[in-house]
Design a protein around this motif. Sequence first.
Motif, mmCIF file in Angstrom:
data_model
loop_
_atom_site.group_PDB
_atom_site.id
_atom_site.type_symbol
_atom_site.label_atom_id
_atom_site.label_comp_id
_atom_site.label_asym_id
_atom_site.label_seq_id
_atom_site.Cartn_x
_atom_site.Cartn_y
_atom_site.Cartn_z
ATOM 1 N N LEU A 112 0.799 -1.227 0.000
ATOM 2 C CA LEU A 112 0.000 0.000 0.000
ATOM 3 C C LEU A 112 0.833 1.279 0.000
ATOM 4 N N GLY A 113 2.139 1.136 0.156
ATOM 5 C CA GLY A 113 2.998 2.321 0.162
ATOM 6 C C GLY A 113 2.795 3.195 1.386
ATOM 7 N N ILE A 114 2.518 2.567 2.520
ATOM 8 C CA ILE A 114 2.334 3.289 3.773
ATOM 9 C C ILE A 114 3.586 3.086 4.615
ATOM 10 N N ALA A 115 4.138 4.175 5.122
ATOM 11 C CA ALA A 115 5.341 4.097 5.963
ATOM 12 C C ALA A 115 5.062 3.223 7.176
ATOM 13 N N PRO A 116 6.038 2.410 7.580
ATOM 14 C CA PRO A 116 5.831 1.509 8.717
ATOM 15 C C PRO A 116 5.312 2.195 9.985
ATOM 16 N N SER A 117 5.811 3.389 10.287
ATOM 17 C CA SER A 117 5.346 4.082 11.495
ATOM 18 C C SER A 117 3.872 4.467 11.379
ATOM 19 N N SER A 118 3.445 4.920 10.213
ATOM 20 C CA SER A 118 2.033 5.248 9.995
ATOM 21 C C SER A 118 1.193 3.987 9.995
ATOM 22 N N LEU A 119 1.695 2.932 9.362
ATOM 23 C CA LEU A 119 0.951 1.672 9.300
ATOM 24 C C LEU A 119 0.706 1.133 10.699
ATOM 25 N N SER A 120 1.694 1.231 11.554
ATOM 26 C CA SER A 120 1.556 0.760 12.930
ATOM 27 C C SER A 120 0.383 1.454 13.621
ATOM 28 N N PHE A 121 0.268 2.758 13.430
ATOM 29 C CA PHE A 121 -0.836 3.517 14.010
ATOM 30 C C PHE A 121 -2.177 3.038 13.455
#
Length: 110
Positions: A42-51
Amino acid sequence: MESKIIVSALAALAQESRLAVYRLLVQAGPDGLAAGKISETLGIAPSSLSFHLKELTHAGLVTSRNESRFVIYSAHYEQMNNVLAYLTENCCGGNPCIPVQFQPCEVPNK
């Protein structure tokens, strides 16, 4: 189901990235996907994905499990089915939600 739980689930899905994550996990099936694969797809940064995954998990829409060094996330189908059943029962009076057929008004002859 309590309306508080429904509101939490709907609020979790009312964000573009979380909706995309949930849809991807539904498509992945019960085996789920590793967080890294979700991020990559999805091209979501790991830190954002975690949230986002935390919000979906808190709403009961996603479950997680550890496999070796990976965290695998899966859609919690039963919870979504409960949400859909609640909406159908309380918003449509227990009837299938289908549109009412349009009946044009008759114009009286002048």
